[in-house]
Scaffold this active site. Structure first.
Site, PDB file in Angstrom:
ATOM      1  N   ASP A  33       3.211  -1.680  10.642  1.00 19.04           N
ATOM      2  CA  ASP A  33       3.481  -1.650   9.202  1.00 19.04           C
ATOM      3  C   ASP A  33       4.617  -2.602   8.821  1.00 19.04           C
ATOM      4  O   ASP A  33       5.670  -2.595   9.454  1.00 19.04           O
ATOM      5  CB  ASP A  33       3.863  -0.231   8.772  1.00 19.04           C
ATOM      6  CG  ASP A  33       2.858   0.802   9.232  1.00 19.04           C
ATOM      7  OD1 ASP A  33       2.384   0.703  10.368  1.00 19.04           O
ATOM      8  OD2 ASP A  33       2.563   1.717   8.468  1.00 19.04           O
ATOM      9  N   HIS A  86       5.633  -3.057   5.290  1.00 19.13           N
ATOM     10  CA  HIS A  86       6.316  -2.446   4.153  1.00 19.13           C
ATOM     11  C   HIS A  86       7.159  -3.426   3.335  1.00 19.13           C
ATOM     12  O   HIS A  86       8.367  -3.251   3.162  1.00 19.13           O
ATOM     13  CB  HIS A  86       7.183  -1.289   4.625  1.00 19.13           C
ATOM     14  CG  HIS A  86       6.405  -0.021   4.864  1.00 19.13           C
ATOM     15  ND1 HIS A  86       5.702   0.603   3.865  1.00 19.13           N
ATOM     16  CD2 HIS A  86       6.228   0.720   5.986  1.00 19.13           C
ATOM     17  CE1 HIS A  86       5.121   1.698   4.357  1.00 19.13           C
ATOM     18  NE2 HIS A  86       5.418   1.777   5.646  1.00 19.13           N
ATOM     19  N   ASP A 100      -0.338  -0.553   5.270  1.00 14.63           N
ATOM     20  CA  ASP A 100       1.037  -0.314   4.811  1.00 14.63           C
ATOM     21  C   ASP A 100       1.823  -1.602   4.623  1.00 14.63           C
ATOM     22  O   ASP A 100       2.942  -1.764   5.115  1.00 14.63           O
ATOM     23  CB  ASP A 100       1.778   0.639   5.750  1.00 14.63           C
ATOM     24  CG  ASP A 100       1.487   2.099   5.436  1.00 14.63           C
ATOM     25  OD1 ASP A 100       0.572   2.348   4.627  1.00 14.63           O
ATOM     26  OD2 ASP A 100       2.151   2.967   6.000  1.00 14.63           O
ATOM     27  N   ASN A 111      -2.256   4.343   4.033  1.00 12.75           N
ATOM     28  CA  ASN A 111      -2.003   5.376   3.030  1.00 12.75           C
ATOM     29  C   ASN A 111      -1.179   4.863   1.861  1.00 12.75           C
ATOM     30  O   ASN A 111      -1.351   5.317   0.711  1.00 12.75           O
ATOM     31  CB  ASN A 111      -1.309   6.590   3.667  1.00 12.75           C
ATOM     32  CG  ASN A 111       0.018   6.249   4.296  1.00 12.75           C
ATOM     33  OD1 ASN A 111       0.109   5.394   5.162  1.00 12.75           O
ATOM     34  ND2 ASN A 111       1.074   6.943   3.874  1.00 12.75           N
ATOM     35  N   HIS A 112      -0.293   3.895   2.074  1.00 12.35           N
ATOM     36  CA  HIS A 112       0.518   3.399   0.963  1.00 12.35           C
ATOM     37  C   HIS A 112      -0.294   2.508   0.027  1.00 12.35           C
ATOM     38  O   HIS A 112       0.030   2.407  -1.162  1.00 12.35           O
ATOM     39  CB  HIS A 112       1.749   2.667   1.490  1.00 12.35           C
ATOM     40  CG  HIS A 112       2.817   3.612   1.978  1.00 12.35           C
ATOM     41  ND1 HIS A 112       3.832   4.066   1.164  1.00 12.35           N
ATOM     42  CD2 HIS A 112       2.992   4.223   3.165  1.00 12.35           C
ATOM     43  CE1 HIS A 112       4.605   4.896   1.840  1.00 12.35           C
ATOM     44  NE2 HIS A 112       4.111   5.022   3.056  1.00 12.35           N
ATOM     45  N   HIS A 166      -5.544   2.694  10.172  1.00 14.30           N
ATOM     46  CA  HIS A 166      -4.127   2.931   9.928  1.00 14.30           C
ATOM     47  C   HIS A 166      -3.621   4.208  10.592  1.00 14.30           C
ATOM     48  O   HIS A 166      -2.650   4.194  11.349  1.00 14.30           O
ATOM     49  CB  HIS A 166      -3.851   2.983   8.432  1.00 14.30           C
ATOM     50  CG  HIS A 166      -2.398   3.141   8.111  1.00 14.30           C
ATOM     51  ND1 HIS A 166      -1.479   2.164   8.389  1.00 14.30           N
ATOM     52  CD2 HIS A 166      -1.695   4.177   7.558  1.00 14.30           C
ATOM     53  CE1 HIS A 166      -0.268   2.581   8.019  1.00 14.30           C
ATOM     54  NE2 HIS A 166      -0.375   3.790   7.517  1.00 14.30           N
TER      55      HIS A 166
END
Length: 412
Positions: free
Chosen positions: A84, A86, A123, A158-159, A264
């Site tokens: 991830d 981010h 993510d 999920n993000h 993920h």
């Protein structure tokens, strides 16, 4: 971010070993090996089944995977996976350079992976201020890779699904600001989405500096007008049917490349029974269709995006073994084996759960966890790359004592 390399009949080069018995080599050597994958003749074309992509055959390629990337290959198979990212553009670049697919220094954002296949494992969004820039970078690299016989794939996490739902609780203030800046840039491009989106990676830093120089350029606790503008900008981009939601809809939640599964959170037997291509299609339709459409087909696909055992939220395979009972560990290994057997795969690469001790394998070597928390919004750890050569995974990372070298940890 995460990176991977798969089976292709590749013979490990004679890198010098350190005193610990590990290989040591320079990033330039890594790139040379990557670009030479499959040089025994013209590579067969990459084939993609499903919309969004569900099954990919990439003969003769290296594959790089991640909550950033993976590479897979058939004859000189190398793939790499990155976890991830981010919204951390700097760490994303570092991981891509480490993987040998992005030019370093001031050369610009140039694809250096040749026929490599890069897979981002979700993510990209939240906790950072350069989310759109990373999406733009991956799209730009994909276009360059295709011209050289490679490809870049993304897997939603999920993000990504949370933002399409309008759940911005983990969005960094800088992420809202980037949405405002990007919409202003889109206006400057006369609304030409393709030009604005693909070129954003090249202009985002300049716009950030100019925006910061404006009055109220910073995020003040009581600046309600600024907050409302940022929220409105993000909502318009990521809402269902919005332009960035439609970009995310191009990507699956589960992707099979050659003999490896990339997702993920984790693929489970009931997901396979439901249908991987069906899940990918339903999530894509849900993202592309306006929320005003009440048709049942546009309801959020619960099995893929909601609940502790959904594809993007599951931690069955990636949870710290110290936090689980022996019985639970045995169960996760059995479930992983059943899942892989059901889809005809040899291994699975997942992100979602930061690994405190770096990239590692669980479930008796069946599942590789590549989220190392590299984003400054998580652990700010050193980027790592998982490389699979002839079905033999190994971890590549920057060496602490020699910044310009990497170390390779072999896993038998």
């Amino acid at each position: 971010m995460a990176v991977l390399a798969l089976r292709l009949g590749f013979v490990a080069p004679p890198y010098p070993r350190t005193s610990s018995g590990r290989f040591a080599f320079s990033p330039s050597s890594c790139r040379a090996v990557a670009n030479d994958a499959g040089v025994g003749g013209p590579a067969r074309p990459i084939t993609v089944d499903g919309d969004p992509p569900t099954v990919v055959s990439a003969p003769g390629r290296r594959i790089v995977a991640s909550t950033l990337h993976v590479r897979v290959s058939n004859q000189t198979s190398i793939s790499r996976a990155v976890g991830d990212v981010h919204g951390d553009l700097s760490q994303t670049r570092a991981a891509l350079v480490l993987a040998g697919v992005l030019s370093a220094g001031s050369e610009g954002h140039l694809w250096t992976g040749g026929r490599t296949v890069l897979v981002q494992v979700g993510d990209i969004l939240d906790r950072g201020e350069d989310e759109i820039a990373i999406l733009s970078l991956l799209s730009s690299l994909n276009m360059q890779a295709k011209s050289q016989g490679g490809a870049v794939f993304q897997v939603n996490g999920n993000h990504e699904t949370m933002n399409v739902e309008g759940d911005f609780r983990y969005c960094d203030p800088g992420g809202f600001d980037e949405c405002v800046r990007f919409l202003d840039y889109l206006d400057e491009c006369d609304g030409n989405w393709d030009n604005a989106f693909l070129n954003w990676i090249n202009v985002c830093e300049r716009w950030k500096k100019e925006y910061g120089a404006l009055p109220n350029g910073d995020w003040r606790p009581w600046d309600f007008v600024k907050k409302q503008k940022g929220f409105a900008a993000r909502s318009s981009l990521f809402k269902r049917g919005g332009p960035l939601a439609c970009e995310l809809a191009r990507h699956p939640v589960v992707l099979k490349i050659n003999d490896w599964i990339f997702c993920h959170g984790g693929l489970l037997p009931h997901h396979v029974e439901y249908g991987i291509e069906r899940m990918n299609r339903e999530v894509s339709i849900w993202m592309k269709c306006s929320g005003e459409d009440n048709d049942d087909e546009t309801d959020i696909p619960f099995i893929a995006t909601r609940g502790y055992d959904s594809v993007v939220w599951s931690r069955l395979y990636s949870q710290d073994p110290a936090e689980r009972t022996r019985r639970a560990l045995m169960l996760s290994s059995i479930v992983a084996e059943q899942t892989l057997e059901a889809v005809g795969a040899k291994g699975m690469v997942v992100g979602h759960t930061p690994q405190m001790h770096g990239v590692n394998c669980k479930c008796d070597g069946k599942v590789w966890c590549v989220d190392v928390g590299m984003s400054s919004g998580i652990l700010y750890s050193r980027p790592e790359v998982l490389e699979i050569v002839n079905d033999r995974p190994r971890v590549l990372k920057k060496r602490r004592e020699l910044y310009d070298e990497m170390e390779v940890l072999d896993y038998l």
